[in-house]
Design a protein around this motif. Structure first.
Motif, mmCIF file in Angstrom:
data_model
loop_
_atom_site.group_PDB
_atom_site.id
_atom_site.type_symbol
_atom_site.label_atom_id
_atom_site.label_comp_id
_atom_site.label_asym_id
_atom_site.label_seq_id
_atom_site.Cartn_x
_atom_site.Cartn_y
_atom_site.Cartn_z
ATOM 1 N N THR A 107 0.840 -1.194 0.000
ATOM 2 C CA THR A 107 0.000 0.000 0.000
ATOM 3 C C THR A 107 0.877 1.246 0.000
ATOM 4 O OG1 THR A 107 -0.097 0.303 2.412
ATOM 5 C CG2 THR A 107 -1.616 -1.307 1.442
ATOM 6 N N THR A 108 0.225 2.399 -0.015
ATOM 7 C CA THR A 108 0.972 3.654 0.092
ATOM 8 C C THR A 108 1.514 3.863 1.502
ATOM 9 O OG1 THR A 108 -1.112 4.808 0.565
ATOM 10 C CG2 THR A 108 -0.360 4.775 -1.730
ATOM 11 N N GLY A 109 1.137 3.012 2.430
ATOM 12 C CA GLY A 109 1.690 3.029 3.777
ATOM 13 C C GLY A 109 2.634 1.875 4.026
ATOM 14 N N GLY A 110 3.202 1.309 2.956
ATOM 15 C CA GLY A 110 4.101 0.168 3.084
ATOM 16 C C GLY A 110 3.338 -1.143 2.990
ATOM 17 N N MET A 111 3.919 -2.206 3.513
ATOM 18 C CA MET A 111 3.251 -3.506 3.501
ATOM 19 C C MET A 111 2.291 -3.570 4.685
ATOM 20 S SD MET A 111 4.878 -7.332 3.323
ATOM 21 C CE MET A 111 4.978 -7.367 1.536
ATOM 22 N N ARG A 112 1.020 -3.870 4.390
ATOM 23 C CA ARG A 112 -0.015 -3.908 5.411
ATOM 24 C C ARG A 112 -0.699 -5.268 5.422
ATOM 25 N NH1 ARG A 112 -1.966 1.126 7.255
ATOM 26 N NH2 ARG A 112 -0.199 2.570 7.310
ATOM 27 N N VAL A 113 -1.223 -5.631 6.589
ATOM 28 C CA VAL A 113 -1.949 -6.879 6.730
ATOM 29 C C VAL A 113 -3.298 -6.749 6.025
ATOM 30 C CG1 VAL A 113 -2.914 -6.182 8.970
ATOM 31 C CG2 VAL A 113 -2.818 -8.600 8.358
ATOM 32 N N ALA A 114 -3.682 -7.787 5.274
ATOM 33 C CA ALA A 114 -4.953 -7.779 4.549
ATOM 34 C C ALA A 114 -5.837 -8.963 4.929
ATOM 35 C CB ALA A 114 -4.699 -7.800 3.040
ATOM 36 N N ARG A 115 -5.253 -9.976 5.585
ATOM 37 C CA ARG A 115 -6.054 -11.120 6.026
ATOM 38 C C ARG A 115 -5.399 -11.721 7.255
ATOM 39 N NH1 ARG A 115 -7.153 -16.800 2.647
ATOM 40 N NH2 ARG A 115 -8.470 -17.800 4.225
ATOM 41 N N VAL A 116 -6.221 -12.068 8.252
ATOM 42 C CA VAL A 116 -5.737 -12.650 9.499
ATOM 43 C C VAL A 116 -6.499 -13.946 9.738
ATOM 44 C CG1 VAL A 116 -5.344 -12.320 11.961
ATOM 45 C CG2 VAL A 116 -5.315 -10.343 10.423
ATOM 46 N N SER A 117 -5.750 -15.033 9.967
ATOM 47 C CA SER A 117 -6.372 -16.330 10.237
ATOM 48 C C SER A 117 -5.785 -16.904 11.521
ATOM 49 C CB SER A 117 -6.126 -17.305 9.077
ATOM 50 O OG SER A 117 -6.667 -16.800 7.871
ATOM 51 N N VAL A 118 -6.659 -17.465 12.364
ATOM 52 C CA VAL A 118 -6.247 -18.058 13.637
ATOM 53 C C VAL A 118 -6.952 -19.396 13.789
ATOM 54 C CG1 VAL A 118 -6.093 -17.742 16.140
ATOM 55 C CG2 VAL A 118 -6.029 -15.740 14.635
ATOM 56 N N VAL A 119 -6.205 -20.412 14.212
ATOM 57 C CA VAL A 119 -6.775 -21.719 14.553
ATOM 58 C C VAL A 119 -6.403 -22.045 15.994
ATOM 59 C CG1 VAL A 119 -6.683 -22.537 12.163
ATOM 60 C CG2 VAL A 119 -4.761 -22.999 13.687
ATOM 61 N N ASP A 120 -7.219 -22.863 16.626
ATOM 62 C CA ASP A 120 -6.928 -23.217 18.012
ATOM 63 C C ASP A 120 -5.925 -24.356 18.074
ATOM 64 O OD1 ASP A 120 -8.312 -25.520 17.366
ATOM 65 O OD2 ASP A 120 -10.126 -24.975 18.471
ATOM 66 N N GLY A 121 -5.643 -24.842 19.285
ATOM 67 C CA GLY A 121 -4.637 -25.875 19.449
ATOM 68 C C GLY A 121 -4.980 -27.202 18.811
ATOM 69 N N ALA A 122 -6.254 -27.399 18.433
ATOM 70 C CA ALA A 122 -6.669 -28.622 17.749
ATOM 71 C C ALA A 122 -6.703 -28.455 16.238
ATOM 72 C CB ALA A 122 -8.049 -29.057 18.253
ATOM 73 N N GLY A 123 -6.404 -27.247 15.758
ATOM 74 C CA GLY A 123 -6.395 -27.006 14.322
ATOM 75 C C GLY A 123 -7.717 -26.531 13.763
ATOM 76 N N SER A 124 -8.692 -26.218 14.632
ATOM 77 C CA SER A 124 -9.994 -25.735 14.164
ATOM 78 C C SER A 124 -9.943 -24.216 13.962
ATOM 79 C CB SER A 124 -11.084 -26.085 15.174
ATOM 80 O OG SER A 124 -11.167 -27.493 15.357
ATOM 81 N N GLU A 125 -10.520 -23.762 12.869
ATOM 82 C CA GLU A 125 -10.516 -22.336 12.563
ATOM 83 C C GLU A 125 -11.408 -21.574 13.547
ATOM 84 O OE1 GLU A 125 -12.514 -19.571 9.151
ATOM 85 O OE2 GLU A 125 -11.427 -21.358 8.453
ATOM 86 N N ILE A 126 -10.868 -20.518 14.131
ATOM 87 C CA ILE A 126 -11.644 -19.700 15.057
ATOM 88 C C ILE A 126 -11.737 -18.254 14.596
ATOM 89 C CG2 ILE A 126 -11.160 -21.157 17.064
ATOM 90 C CD1 ILE A 126 -8.965 -19.232 17.882
ATOM 91 N N PHE A 127 -10.911 -17.866 13.627
ATOM 92 C CA PHE A 127 -10.952 -16.481 13.150
ATOM 93 C C PHE A 127 -10.330 -16.419 11.766
ATOM 94 C CE2 PHE A 127 -9.494 -12.069 12.812
ATOM 95 C CZ PHE A 127 -10.612 -11.370 13.258
ATOM 96 N N ASP A 128 -11.029 -15.747 10.844
ATOM 97 C CA ASP A 128 -10.503 -15.569 9.485
ATOM 98 C C ASP A 128 -11.202 -14.357 8.883
ATOM 99 O OD1 ASP A 128 -9.103 -15.965 7.132
ATOM 100 O OD2 ASP A 128 -10.566 -17.390 6.321
ATOM 101 N N GLN A 129 -10.486 -13.228 8.840
ATOM 102 C CA GLN A 129 -11.096 -11.983 8.397
ATOM 103 C C GLN A 129 -10.153 -11.201 7.483
ATOM 104 O OE1 GLN A 129 -14.104 -10.548 8.872
ATOM 105 N NE2 GLN A 129 -14.893 -12.291 10.044
ATOM 106 N N LEU A 130 -10.777 -10.523 6.508
ATOM 107 C CA LEU A 130 -10.037 -9.577 5.685
ATOM 108 C C LEU A 130 -9.948 -8.242 6.416
ATOM 109 C CD1 LEU A 130 -11.653 -10.363 2.226
ATOM 110 C CD2 LEU A 130 -9.337 -10.955 2.940
ATOM 111 N N VAL A 131 -8.891 -7.476 6.141
ATOM 112 C CA VAL A 131 -8.634 -6.220 6.844
ATOM 113 C C VAL A 131 -8.769 -5.056 5.864
ATOM 114 C CG1 VAL A 131 -7.025 -4.943 8.294
ATOM 115 C CG2 VAL A 131 -7.036 -7.446 8.354
ATOM 116 N N ARG A 132 -9.614 -4.095 6.223
ATOM 117 C CA ARG A 132 -9.777 -2.899 5.397
ATOM 118 C C ARG A 132 -8.684 -1.892 5.739
ATOM 119 N NH1 ARG A 132 -12.667 1.889 6.002
ATOM 120 N NH2 ARG A 132 -13.610 1.149 7.962
#
Length: 510
Positions: free
Chosen positions: A350-375
């Motif tokens: 971006t014009t502000g350098g490299m920015r996060v656009a997607r964040v994904s988190v899984v728990d200790g068992a490998g199940s997805e608990i969070f997956d969101q795009l970043v504006r």
């Protein structure tokens, strides 16, 4: 006078018609005498000696011929020594099926029967791998050969045919794979081995106690460029660099950052260089196009920039510590944070350098608990979605609704300061999230590169070597999956615990 023995009857008389003793002459007086072979005899070649007609051989010629032939090996021996031995290598019949390269005398099942069963296996693998064969044309042949061999080794002469039929029936029940890492890809033996390994990994419950010995120390984190304290930057926030001159991360040229960049102004290599020895010379070759580092780039695109200085990053977007755990006293709600999570982010330019656009988190068992795009924040424009690596397209990113501060608030529900975060190259993810956290396990450090710091092994190679799975197999239009990468890092930590001593030092030497 003694009678002649006719030893010179094949030679013309030197006096010819002037001979006065033709009746008693030992030489020949025929009108067309035979050609004399004793004079100017051509020298035979070592490999193909010139044969002499048998009706022209004389006693001394026979002796010479016998002595010459006795010094050479028999023709049959020469032919057998020069004939190359058959080498077992992949081959295909006229029908496209692979051909068995085995000794028929050593097979308990008739070779034609095995070849027919192999063709049936091959035909069903071709149907199963219809989406995989264009980039992997030999996959069906290789798996059919291995499957037939496995069935043969685990059956008898009487049960072989039924065993192959059962194997074909199991192939028909498999779902059609769309990627090389799909669970349906492989022989029955491969799938059984993967299932057993998967069950072992799943059975291992990751807790704080199990992972405590793998946590990085503060010194190790600082050595690998982790931000361990909130930077003390002075000045007003600068969310973007519009109007400033920056150095292009791709081509190294300075450029002016604008909200309306020009495409195709940057010529670069999107691959990474590695050392290879070609014709005795050590060269640095790019993985994208096999060109050397001295040649021009193979791709064209936008100029982009990347900032690594903590002060610059803090002025773009401020860092903050992860929240402390809730005490649980009084009427406060219980803490919902997990003990262990795996995290991965996808970034864009971006014009502000490299920015996060997607964040994904899984728990200790490998199940997805969070997956969101970043504006992006107001005033920050996207220069390049970096789809080849991020997997994010313009159409996808237009659906993003949460800015980074809101993303951080959402992550507080799963992560506190005592949560163990697992990742690969985790310092990059934490930097782009502007998160300061100290309970970290990094698989890039857990599985050190043989050359030592600052070199790292890729997550793709580690997953292939230790987990037997293929990740990040997308082309330039699909990119990576942050959820898939998060699960892979979690499984690599499980594998490390199951296969390496717990008391072994995991931090590489400086």
């Amino acid at each position: 006078m003694f009678s002649t023995r006719g030893l010179f009857q094949s030679l013309p008389c030197p006096r010819k018609l002037n001979c006065t003793h033709q009746t008693l002459c030992p030489f020949s007086h025929a009108q067309d005498p035979p050609v004399t072979l004793l004079i100017a005899t051509p020298t035979p070649t070592p490999t193909q000696p010139t044969p002499t007609p048998t009706n022209l051989k004389r006693p001394f010629e026979l002796i010479a011929s016998a002595s010459t032939s006795s010094s050479e090996p028999p023709p049959q021996r020469i032919r057998s020594a020069s004939t190359p031995k058959p080498v077992a290598r992949p081959a295909h019949s006229s029908t496209g099926a692979p051909v068995l390269r085995i000794n028929a005398a050593q097979s308990q099942v008739a070779l034609p029967v095995r070849q027919a069963m192999l063709k049936s296996l091959y035909d069903h693998f071709v149907v199963l791998y219809e989406h995989l064969l264009p980039p992997n044309p030999t996959l069906a042949s290789e798996h059919a050969l291995r499957q037939e061999e496995h069935v043969y080794n685990n059956s008898t002469k009487l049960t072989y045919r039924n065993a192959v039929i059962n194997s074909i029936a199991s192939l028909k029940k498999r779902p059609i794979p769309t990627t090389i890492s799909h669970p349906s890809v492989g022989t029955d033996e491969d799938i059984a081995a993967r299932t057993e390994a998967r069950n072992k990994l799943d059975a291992l419950r990751l807790t704080r106690l199990v992972l405590a010995h793998l946590l990085m120390t503060t010194d190790t984190m600082q050595q690998w460029q982790y931000i361990t304290e909130i930077p003390h930057a002075e000045g007003d926030p600068k969310p973007h660099a519009v109007g400033q001159v920056a150095k292009c991360e791709r081509c190294g040229q300075p450029f002016m950052v604008t909200n309306t960049p020009t495409n195709d102004e940057c010529t670069y290599h999107w691959g990474k260089p590695s050392s290879r020895r070609i014709n005795g010379e050590k060269l640095r070759i790019y993985s994208c196009c096999s060109k050397t580092t001295t040649e021009d780039g193979c791709s064209r695109g936008f100029h982009v920039f990347y900032e690594s200085d903590p002060l610059d990053l803090h002025l773009r977007q401020p860092f903050s510590l992860t929240r402390p755990p809730k005490s649980g006293d009084g009427d406060s709600s219980p803490d919902t944070a997990f003990d262990v999570v795996a995290l991965d982010c996808e970034m864009i330019y971006t014009t502000g350098g490299m920015r996060v656009a997607r964040v994904s988190v899984v728990d200790g068992a490998g199940s997805e608990i969070f997956d969101q795009l970043v504006r992006m924040d107001d005033g920050v424009e996207v220069i390049d979605y970096n789809t080849r690596f991020s997997g994010i397209t313009k159409e996808d990113h237009q659906k993003a609704s949460l800015t980074l501060p809101l993303i951080r608030q959402s992550l507080d529900a799963f992560i506190n300061s005592e949560t163990i975060i697992i990742g690969h190259g985790l310092e990059n993810d934490l930097k782009t999230l502007r998160m300061v956290h100290h309970q970290c396990i990094d698989t890039a450090i857990l599985f050190p590169h043989r050359a030592g710091p600052p070199y790292r092994r890729s997550l793709r190679d580690l997953a292939k070597e230790h987990l037997g799975i293929s990740i990040q197999t997308g082309d330039g239009s699909t990119g990576h999956s942050s959820v898939e990468d998060s699960v892979a890092t979690l499984d690599l930590v499980r594998w490390h615990i199951l296969n390496k001593a717990k008391n072994k030092t995991t931090t590489p030497d400086p």
